[in-house]
Design a protein around this motif. Sequence first.
Motif, PDB file in Angstrom:
ATOM      1  N   CYS A  18       0.805  -1.065   0.023  1.00 29.86           N
ATOM      2  CA  CYS A  18      -0.079  -0.032  -0.014  1.00 29.86           C
ATOM      3  C   CYS A  18       0.566   1.258   0.099  1.00 29.86           C
ATOM      4  O   CYS A  18       0.387   2.362  -0.466  1.00 29.86           O
ATOM      5  N   LEU A  20       1.950   3.128   2.227  1.00 26.50           N
ATOM      6  CA  LEU A  20       1.661   3.779   3.541  1.00 26.50           C
ATOM      7  C   LEU A  20       3.051   4.011   4.326  1.00 26.50           C
ATOM      8  O   LEU A  20       3.404   5.091   4.845  1.00 26.50           O
ATOM      9  N   ASN A  57       7.817   4.586  13.161  1.00 24.01           N
ATOM     10  CA  ASN A  57       6.682   5.279  12.168  1.00 24.01           C
ATOM     11  C   ASN A  57       6.098   4.508  11.338  1.00 24.01           C
ATOM     12  O   ASN A  57       4.830   4.269  11.097  1.00 24.01           O
ATOM     13  N   MET A  60       3.692   2.118  12.731  1.00 21.68           N
ATOM     14  CA  MET A  60       2.301   2.660  13.335  1.00 21.68           C
ATOM     15  C   MET A  60       1.238   2.834  12.205  1.00 21.68           C
ATOM     16  O   MET A  60       0.168   2.572  12.428  1.00 21.68           O
ATOM     17  N   VAL A  61       1.589   2.890  10.931  1.00 20.11           N
ATOM     18  CA  VAL A  61       0.673   3.372  10.018  1.00 20.11           C
ATOM     19  C   VAL A  61       0.479   1.922   9.022  1.00 20.11           C
ATOM     20  O   VAL A  61      -0.458   2.033   8.175  1.00 20.11           O
ATOM     21  N   CYS A  62       1.200   0.963   9.102  1.00 21.61           N
ATOM     22  CA  CYS A  62       0.796  -0.227   8.434  1.00 21.61           C
ATOM     23  C   CYS A  62      -0.375  -1.013   9.017  1.00 21.61           C
ATOM     24  O   CYS A  62      -0.773  -1.467  10.053  1.00 21.61           O
ATOM     25  N   PRO A  63      -1.492  -0.870   8.089  1.00 20.74           N
ATOM     26  CA  PRO A  63      -2.755  -1.673   8.311  1.00 20.74           C
ATOM     27  C   PRO A  63      -2.638  -3.223   8.386  1.00 20.74           C
ATOM     28  O   PRO A  63      -3.485  -3.832   9.068  1.00 20.74           O
ATOM     29  N   SER A  65      -0.079  -4.997   9.733  1.00 20.34           N
ATOM     30  CA  SER A  65       0.801  -5.467  10.728  1.00 20.34           C
ATOM     31  C   SER A  65       1.876  -6.323  10.216  1.00 20.34           C
ATOM     32  O   SER A  65       2.336  -7.199  10.899  1.00 20.34           O
ATOM     33  N   VAL A  69      10.130  -4.201  14.186  1.00 17.23           N
ATOM     34  CA  VAL A  69      11.098  -2.939  14.413  1.00 17.23           C
ATOM     35  C   VAL A  69      11.954  -3.421  15.633  1.00 17.23           C
ATOM     36  O   VAL A  69      11.693  -3.786  16.720  1.00 17.23           O
TER      37      VAL A  69
ATOM     38  N   VAL B  15      11.476  -3.495  19.355  1.00 14.31           N
ATOM     39  CA  VAL B  15      10.832  -2.338  19.999  1.00 14.31           C
ATOM     40  C   VAL B  15       9.258  -2.471  19.538  1.00 14.31           C
ATOM     41  O   VAL B  15       8.428  -1.776  20.213  1.00 14.31           O
ATOM     42  N   TYR B  16       9.016  -2.987  18.336  1.00 10.04           N
ATOM     43  CA  TYR B  16       7.754  -3.124  17.922  1.00 10.04           C
ATOM     44  C   TYR B  16       7.437  -4.472  17.288  1.00 10.04           C
ATOM     45  O   TYR B  16       8.120  -4.773  16.036  1.00 10.04           O
ATOM     46  N   GLY B  32      -3.981  -0.814   2.218  1.00  8.57           N
ATOM     47  CA  GLY B  32      -4.206   0.822   2.726  1.00  8.57           C
ATOM     48  C   GLY B  32      -5.152   0.976   3.434  1.00  8.57           C
ATOM     49  O   GLY B  32      -5.458   2.377   3.777  1.00  8.57           O
ATOM     50  N   CYS B  33      -6.295   0.318   3.771  1.00  9.04           N
ATOM     51  CA  CYS B  33      -7.364   0.533   4.362  1.00  9.04           C
ATOM     52  C   CYS B  33      -7.251   1.112   5.864  1.00  9.04           C
ATOM     53  O   CYS B  33      -6.580   0.593   6.550  1.00  9.04           O
ATOM     54  N   GLY B  36      -7.814  -1.432   8.717  1.00  6.11           N
ATOM     55  CA  GLY B  36      -6.759  -2.451   9.296  1.00  6.11           C
ATOM     56  C   GLY B  36      -5.749  -1.700  10.622  1.00  6.11           C
ATOM     57  O   GLY B  36      -5.539  -2.443  11.074  1.00  6.11           O
ATOM     58  N   VAL B  37      -5.598  -0.295  10.159  1.00  6.89           N
ATOM     59  CA  VAL B  37      -4.771   0.197  11.276  1.00  6.89           C
ATOM     60  C   VAL B  37      -5.705   0.248  12.521  1.00  6.89           C
ATOM     61  O   VAL B  37      -4.933   0.094  13.683  1.00  6.89           O
ATOM     62  N   ARG B  40      -5.874  -2.959  14.369  1.00  4.84           N
ATOM     63  CA  ARG B  40      -4.455  -3.306  14.927  1.00  4.84           C
ATOM     64  C   ARG B  40      -4.401  -2.893  16.309  1.00  4.84           C
ATOM     65  O   ARG B  40      -4.001  -3.104  17.303  1.00  4.84           O
ATOM     66  N   ALA B 192       1.949   8.582  11.784  1.00  4.93           N
ATOM     67  CA  ALA B 192       2.290   7.981  13.320  1.00  4.93           C
ATOM     68  C   ALA B 192       2.166   8.642  14.241  1.00  4.93           C
ATOM     69  O   ALA B 192       1.479   8.051  15.274  1.00  4.93           O
ATOM     70  N   VAL B 195      -1.542   8.115  14.761  1.00  4.70           N
ATOM     71  CA  VAL B 195      -2.098   6.586  15.160  1.00  4.70           C
ATOM     72  C   VAL B 195      -1.779   6.656  16.658  1.00  4.70           C
ATOM     73  O   VAL B 195      -2.438   6.109  17.556  1.00  4.70           O
ATOM     74  N   ARG B 196      -0.626   7.492  17.223  1.00  2.30           N
ATOM     75  CA  ARG B 196      -0.149   7.311  18.600  1.00  2.30           C
ATOM     76  C   ARG B 196      -1.076   8.015  19.561  1.00  2.30           C
ATOM     77  O   ARG B 196      -1.356   7.707  20.655  1.00  2.30           O
ATOM     78  N   VAL B 233      -2.010   6.553  -0.608  1.00  2.00           N
ATOM     79  CA  VAL B 233      -1.459   7.674  -0.101  1.00  2.00           C
ATOM     80  C   VAL B 233      -2.104   9.157  -0.761  1.00  2.00           C
ATOM     81  O   VAL B 233      -2.248   9.972   0.212  1.00  2.00           O
ATOM     82  N   ASN B 236      -5.028   9.513   1.795  1.00  2.00           N
ATOM     83  CA  ASN B 236      -4.790  10.367   2.793  1.00  2.00           C
ATOM     84  C   ASN B 236      -4.524  11.802   2.797  1.00  2.00           C
ATOM     85  O   ASN B 236      -5.002  12.473   3.532  1.00  2.00           O
TER      86      ASN B 236
END
Lengths: 78, 255
Positions: A18, A20, A57, A60-63, A65, A69, B15-16, B32-33, B36-37, B40, B192, B195-196, B233, B236
């Motif tokens: 995507c 993003l 970052n 965070m935006v990946c739909p 998962s 990182v 870390v993630y 990109g929908c 999904g974010v 999650r 990001a 999202v936070r 993109v 957004n």
Amino acid sequence: MAKMKGAIVVDMVSCKGCSLCVEACPTQVIGLADEVNAKGYNYAYMVNPEACTGCSNCAMVCPDSCITVYRMRVAEPA
Amino acid sequence: MEVSIKDIIKPENLVYQKSSLLTEKPMHYCPGCTHGVVNRLIAEVIEELGLQQETIGVTPVGCSVLLYNYIDIDWQEAAHGRAPALGTAIKRLLPEKYVFTYQGDGDLAAIGTAETIHACNRGENILMVFINNGIYGMTGGQMAPTTLEGMAASTCPFGRDPERDGNPLSMTEIVATLPGTRYVTRQAAHTAGAVRKLKKALIKGFNNQKENKGTSFIEVVSTCNSGWKMTPVQANEWMVENMFPFYPLGDIKDK
Ligand SMILES: Cc1ncc(C[n+]2csc(CCOP(=O)(O)OP(=O)(O)O)c2C)c(N)n1
Ligand code: SF4
Ligand code: SF4
Ligand code: SF4
């Protein structure tokens, strides 16, 4: 002086290309591959791994998962 | 000293990673929908608060109808628009549980307007998550009450005309006026930083249920890039330029 070095691992099987994460990365680490995965998507990968700071970052935006990182502190040569 | 990627990719430097509450099922959403974010993030929040056994989610009709496949908690599937009514029933029968609803704008602000307004007016002690992408994504991008003036949709290809189609509806401002709502906020998930912030809002929405002071309502201004016929993109960017002026981000009520 210490700085942060990072790296990401992209699950190329579940990535949907995507873009993003490409957009979200402040240091232009990520690009989309010319090859496609089994679903037919150009998956994300580190084109420029040296520049990754492990800021997360992209994750965070990946739909979907897809991004894991890692981050470590590295001593800079004086 | 040169550090190789191999040195960095070690468990102690993690870390993630994907939330352990997310199942192995690949999400069916378009690339990109926003769904999904947000799916999650909800998994992450429930995991971090340790509420896997205590949470019951209510899924809607719309693109997120299969959300119950993705997060490993208890779920109920509501009829179109009825999630707040079902959420009310679950919370009243099992008040010790954490209950949240998850709905699109067609579900929450069109067919389910009555349920939305009355649950908020009664001040049901639940969290309502509202994904506003301005159209009916699942059924082919039809105009929704939330479609902006001038915004094209499959049933108004030349753009919404308020003379003919009525005005766009801001459900979030409406529920904020009701005495039953306790926390009403509008967030996004396109960067990001956004999202936070959204994650913090979701944490608050769950934690608020401990105090039984009314309904928490979180709108997420979202994209439907397929329906909008844009890349993720571009969608957004379009959202920032066109949706945010009419649906401004920030807390509307917090008491
Ligand atoms: C009673 C009933 N009426 C109509 C439909 C058709 N329908 C399915 S999803 C939907 C709208 C979904 O839009 P929205 O809630 O905005 O969610 P999105 O798909 O955009 O996430 C409609 C009208 C239905 N399934 N049931
Ligand atoms: S962790 Fe940060 S720097 Fe590294 S690829 Fe992701 S966004 Fe870019
Ligand atoms: S955000 Fe996720 S799904 Fe989209 S391209 Fe990046 S890794 Fe792939
Ligand atoms: S149609 Fe729109 S809302 Fe539905 S999954 Fe695709 S992008 Fe998301």
